[in-house]
Every structure is written in structure tokens, then in C-alpha cells.
Design a protein around this motif. Structure first.
Motif, PDB file in Angstrom:
ATOM      1  N   GLY A 140       5.813 -13.875 -34.581  1.00 34.39           N
ATOM      2  CA  GLY A 140       4.466 -13.904 -35.146  1.00 34.39           C
ATOM      3  C   GLY A 140       3.423 -14.360 -34.156  1.00 34.39           C
ATOM      4  O   GLY A 140       2.326 -13.780 -34.065  1.00 34.39           O
ATOM      5  N   PHE A 141       3.755 -15.387 -33.383  1.00 31.34           N
ATOM      6  CA  PHE A 141       2.774 -15.950 -32.457  1.00 31.34           C
ATOM      7  C   PHE A 141       2.549 -15.041 -31.258  1.00 31.34           C
ATOM      8  O   PHE A 141       1.527 -15.166 -30.566  1.00 31.34           O
ATOM      9  N   SER A 142       3.469 -14.121 -30.996  1.00 30.30           N
ATOM     10  CA  SER A 142       3.263 -13.147 -29.928  1.00 30.30           C
ATOM     11  C   SER A 142       2.025 -12.305 -30.203  1.00 30.30           C
ATOM     12  O   SER A 142       1.258 -11.987 -29.281  1.00 30.30           O
ATOM     13  N   SER A 177      -3.689 -10.980 -28.975  1.00 32.32           N
ATOM     14  CA  SER A 177      -5.096 -10.878 -29.396  1.00 32.32           C
ATOM     15  C   SER A 177      -5.990 -11.752 -28.531  1.00 32.32           C
ATOM     16  O   SER A 177      -7.078 -11.330 -28.106  1.00 32.32           O
ATOM     17  N   MET A 178      -5.561 -12.961 -28.258  1.00 32.73           N
ATOM     18  CA  MET A 178      -6.372 -13.879 -27.472  1.00 32.73           C
ATOM     19  C   MET A 178      -6.458 -13.445 -26.011  1.00 32.73           C
ATOM     20  O   MET A 178      -7.479 -13.643 -25.352  1.00 32.73           O
ATOM     21  N   CYS A 232      -2.688  -5.463 -34.221  1.00 38.39           N
ATOM     22  CA  CYS A 232      -2.302  -6.769 -33.678  1.00 38.39           C
ATOM     23  C   CYS A 232      -3.197  -7.877 -34.215  1.00 38.39           C
ATOM     24  O   CYS A 232      -2.711  -8.938 -34.601  1.00 38.39           O
ATOM     25  N   ASP A 233      -4.499  -7.629 -34.248  1.00 35.74           N
ATOM     26  CA  ASP A 233      -5.433  -8.638 -34.753  1.00 35.74           C
ATOM     27  C   ASP A 233      -5.165  -8.948 -36.224  1.00 35.74           C
ATOM     28  O   ASP A 233      -5.218 -10.107 -36.652  1.00 35.74           O
ATOM     29  N   SER A 234      -4.881  -7.914 -37.012  1.00 31.24           N
ATOM     30  CA  SER A 234      -4.631  -8.118 -38.450  1.00 31.24           C
ATOM     31  C   SER A 234      -3.373  -8.944 -38.674  1.00 31.24           C
ATOM     32  O   SER A 234      -3.358  -9.877 -39.493  1.00 31.24           O
ATOM     33  N   VAL A 235      -2.303  -8.621 -37.939  1.00 31.41           N
ATOM     34  CA  VAL A 235      -1.057  -9.387 -38.058  1.00 31.41           C
ATOM     35  C   VAL A 235      -1.282 -10.824 -37.606  1.00 31.41           C
ATOM     36  O   VAL A 235      -0.778 -11.773 -38.235  1.00 31.41           O
TER      37      VAL A 235
END
Length: 522
Positions: free
Chosen positions: A91-93, A98-99, A455-458
Motif C-alpha cells: 500500500g505504501f508503495s 505519488s509523492m 496510483c493517487d487514488s489508491v
């Protein structure tokens, strides 16, 4: 996953690799600073390896899964601890991806509060950016306190196993050690500031070799345990009544080990060719730390033995007891613990650097009281020395709370995770909203292309779940002494920042967006 999309901002960016001066960096760096309306005040002496070292060591993932193992062992057990880490890593990937793209769009020391200011709807950008700036300042200060506190407690734990009959623990011992560690970390960030990239590169080597220095003795000396006893074991020791819920509560451990990918962002104005090097550094940190953290947590699960015994250890850390049980030697356990202690101290050095740049950047935009004082760059050391010194004072004052109540101090430290998670949610949500509305964004030299919206939504969904459980106590049955009071303190800080905004900041804080050149949006 990332791609260089070759977008050219102006004619000057064609020669992004050309170095104009050590201070200004490449032509692309000058272009990026021009776009965000800032002058170059700090030296750009970080390269890819030093950025990788900075971020990897600050996150200290394989080290953090050891001293955060108590969360997973209590809520999830041996197998649950592994599966929870895998879920958190997956999840944190998305969050780091995104960042990394946002960092390539706008590589400035402001990080999240700058991104919110630039990408949020015009009607709310000032307020949202201001709140994000405050919670980032809060998050990174508690991060310093957390690193120093962990080092101090490991010192006490080592003393406890070496002198079990004579040493008597006192809370003020830890407080003094916290202040001492913070002072040394500050000295590294002043007198050795211009050597910090070299130091971070050396620390990265220690980070990698230290991993094997811990792993091999555990593999060789620990009793052999059937795989079914580890991977098939999921336990709810927190009394939640459901193994799945227990594992979600145990997310605190792996998230603590994975949080902090934005640390290098706040050093962006000291990175050469930042819009390319910075996201690459973040991604390789994910690969390096994520994989070593996974190997270490599986090893820990195989070596932990009796969970009740290690959780009740007089050392204060389950992993120190595991080292002692595995090696059967106090000296060996001490040496292995010292490796973790040194790496956590190095993480404190990176935390201090990140925090000072966050304060410096936010003060430039009049986001703090006495902003002109905090925004000064010392000409001798070429660092924001005033911000560094104030950080030391704040951490020292926070450490005094431990004398009166370790519960209160732990609650304050746990705020770091919640604060940074909140800043991630706000900044990524602003970019996602902008994309959903079809509004232009600045070009990114590192991009996920058509996969970015997904990716941003997840990322937002993952962060929402993790933030919720970061406020949970470790067990269902709680008393005032072991309750997680971080939600109360977090809400209090937000209310204080809102009050200051209404009384004064709204008259002086307009946000970085007022200086951004919009002409290069696409």
C-alpha cells in the motif's frame, strides 16, 4: 515504474545537466527555483547516492521493524506481523510513487505544504497549505524526539542486560540521554553540514553491512522453527476479538518503519538536478528498505520464540531479548544492539536536517511566529542555524515530559506518524482533484504517465485506513495510562494553528502559490 517524459520547460532546461555553480546546481535546478519564485540560498551538494543514503537511513526500515516488533507481536503474532508488513509495503508503495512524482513537479524544501498551496483549489489553498505546514513541523519535531528517545532507551536496555543486579532505571536517565543525542545530532548538522552528503553515503554503507551483521547471527544461532509455526500463526493478543482487526491495529509497526519518504524532499534545494535525482532516490529507497525490511521481519518472526517472554523483557525492547536468547551471550546481544543504536542515531541526524529545512521553508512564507528569525541562513555554515537551534530547544522541552509521564511522551511521539500521514493525504488529494477536474499541472521529469490517477487514488485510500488505525490503542481494554492520546494532542495542535491563522497568519500568509510561475503549466 517511473519514466523521464522529456518535457522541456524553456530553452534553458535543455542543458539541465550543465553545472553553473556548486550553489546553483544545474540549469534545470535554476529553472525549478525560478518557477517557484525562490532564490538559491543553500549549497546543492547532494547527489544520488547521498540522497539515497539520507532517505534510507532516516527511514531505517529494517532497523525499525525490529524495535517496532512489539506492535505486530501483540496484534497479529508471528505470521500476522509478516502479512501486515507485506500489506503495508504494498500500500505504501503507491504513496511513495505519488509523492515522487509531486517532488519532480516541484522540488522545493517546502514539500507538502508547497504542493498543497500550488495544487489546491484557489478558495482553500491558503488555509489548507497553512495547516499542512504546521502538521509537518509537528510531525518532524516529534520524529526527532522519537529517534532520540529510541536511542536513549536502547542505551538503557543495554545497561540493563549488562548490569541486571545493580542498575535501577529512572525516567530522568532517558531524558538526559535524549537531550544528549539531540545535541550531538545538531552538531553534525552545523560543523559537518557541508560534509553531510559524504557522511550520508558512508552511513548508507553501514546501513547495508549492518543488515547482514544482524541477520547472519540470527540465522546461524537461533533455534530452528517449522515454517508452519510462523506463517500459520496469527494471534489477537490485544483482545479485539478478530484476527483481521488485530492485524490492522498492528499496522502501526510497519508504517512507522516505512514512513518518511518525504524527508529528502525537504532537502530538495540542496540536491543537484533535484527534479530527476530526488524521485529516483525515493524509489530506490523503497526498493532497498522495503526488501531488507521484509527479510528482517521474517527473520524476527522465526527467531522470536516465546512471545510473552520477549514482550515482558526488562530491556524494554523485544528485539534485544531475541538477540540475547538467540546468541546466549550478553556481549553479542550488546554488540548487535549497538549496531541498531548507531543507525537510529544516524536517523536522528537526518531527522534534524529535514526538520530544520521544513521550518526554514515555512518561515520564508510567513507561516510561523517570528518567521524572519527562522528563515535566516547562517553564512558561515550555510544552513538555517536558527531553525536548527529552535528544534533542539523544542525536542529538549518535549523530553522533559518523560520525567513526569512516559505515557504522555509516547503519545506525543506517536503524533509524528499521524501528522505526516495527514500531510500526505492532503497533498495527494489536491493533485488528484486537479487531475479529476482536468486542470493543468507543472511537467514532471519523473512520471508514472497514464497510471498516475490510479496510483493517487489508491494512495489516498491506503492513507485513510492507516491514519485511522494510527490513533488506536495497542489493546482493546485500556486504562488512562495506556490509552493512545495522540488524537487529542493532534486535534489540539490543529486548533492552535487554526486560532493563530484566524488571529494573525491569514493577514500575512498567502502561500507559495503567489510566487509560482503558472506559464509553464500544461
Amino acid at each position: 515504474m517511473g519514466q523521464d517524459n522529456g518535457i522541456i520547460l524553456t530553452e534553458r532546461s535543455k542543458t539541465a545537466e550543465d553545472v553553473s555553480s556548486p550553489r546553483e546546481g544545474t540549469a534545470q535546478d535554476k529553472e525549478d527555483m525560478w518557477r517557484v519564485g525562490r532564490d538559491q540560498e543553500l549549497n546543492r551538494n547532494f547527489r544520488f547516492l547521498s540522497v539515497l543514503g539520507f532517505t534510507a537511513v532516516l527511514m531505517c526500515t529494517w532497523e525499525a521493524v525490529l524495535f517496532g516488533a512489539s506492535y505486530g507481536l501483540l496484534n497479529g503474532g508471528k505470521g500476522g506481523m509478516i502479512y501486515t508488513y507485506l500489506g503495508a509495503l504494498a500500500g505504501f508503495s503507491f504513496v511513495i510513487l505519488s509523492m515522487a512524482e509531486m517532488a519532480s513537479m516541484a522540488p522545493t524544501s517546502g514539500g507538502q505544504y508547497h504542493w498543497v498551496s500550488e495544487f489546491a483549489p484557489a478558495s482553500s489553498q491558503a488555509l489548507l497549505s497553512y495547516i499542512t505546514g504546521w502538521i509537518c513541523v509537528l510531525g518532524w519535531h516529534t520524529g526527532i524526539a522519537g529517534c532520540c528517545y529510541t536511542v536513549a532507551n536502547m542505551m538503557v536496555g543495554v545497561i540493563a542486560i549488562n548490569y541486571p543486579e545493580t542498575y535501577v532505571y529512572e525516567a530522568w536517565h532517558v531524558t538526559l540521554l535524549v537531550i544528549a543525542v539531540a545535541v550531538v545530532a545538531l552538531l553534525f548538522n552545523t560543523f559537518l553540514a557541508q560534509k553531510l552528503p559524504l557522511i550520508e553515503g558512508i552511513i548508507l554503507i553501514v546501513h547495508c553491512f549492518g543488515f547482514f551483521g544482524i541477520l547472519i547471527p540470527l540465522w546461524v544461532l537461533s533455534p530452528k522453527v517449522p515454517a508452519a509455526d510462523v506463517f500459520g500463526s496469527i494471534e489477537d493478543r490485544g483482545g479485539w476479538g478478530n484476527n483481521g482487526l488485530a492485524c490492522l491495529v498492528g499496522l502501526t509497526g510497519p508504517i512507522y518503519a516505512l514512513i518518511g519518504p518525504d524527508s529528502a524532499v525537504h532537502m530538495a534545494e540542496e540536491i543537484r538536478d533535484a527534479s530527476r535525482v530526488l524521485p529516483r532516490g525515493m524509489m530506490w529507497t523503497l526498493i532497498l528498505n522495503g526488501s531488507t525490511g521484509l527479510v528482517m521481519i521474517i527473520t524476527m518472526a522465526f527467531c522470536v520464540g516465546d512471545i510473552d517472554e520477549v514482550l515482558a523483557s526488562q530491556t524494554g525492547f523485544a528485539f534485544i531479548q531475541v538477540f540475547l536468547n538467540a546468541t546466549g551471550s550478553v556481549s553479542a546481544a550488546t554488540g548487535m544492539t549497538c549496531v541498531i543504536m548507531i543507525m537510529q542515531f544516524c536517523a536522528a541526524i537526518s531527522n534534524v536536517a529535514t526538520t530544520s529545512r521544513q521550518i526554514y521553508s515555512f518561515a520564508r512564507d510567513n507561516g510561523l511566529p517570528f518567521s524572519s528569525f527562522f528563515a535566516q541562513v547562517n553564512p558561515t555554515f550555510t544552513v538555517p542555524l536558527n531553525a536548527l537551534c529552535v528544534s533542539l530547544v523544542i525536542v529538549s522541552l518535549l523530553s522533559l515530559i518523560n520525567i513526569g509521564s512516559s505515557v504522555a511522551f509516547n503519545a506525543i511521539m506517536s503524533l509524528g506518524t499521524a501528522a505526516l500521514l495527514s500531510s500526505y493525504i492532503i497533498s495527494i488529494s489536491c493533485v488528484r482533484l486537479r487531475r479529476w477536474r482536468g486542470q493543468p499541472l507543472p511537467p514532471a521529469r519523473w512520471s508514472m504517465g497514464k497510471f498516475t490517477p490510479i496510483c493517487d487514488s489508491v494512495s489516498i485510500l491506503v492513507l485513510a485506513v492507516v491514519l485511522l488505525f494510527s490513533f488506536f490503542p495497542l489493546s482493546k481494554e485500556v486504562t488512562p495510562t495506556d490509552m493512545n492520546w495522540s488524537i487529542v494532542i493532534f486535534g489540539g495542535v490543529v486548533m492552535i494553528s487554526l486560532s493563530y491563522y484566524v488571529l494573525r497568519a491569514r493577514h500575512v500568509y498567502k502561500g507559495p502559490v503567489t510566487r509560482v510561475k503558472m506559464a509553464n503549466y500544461q
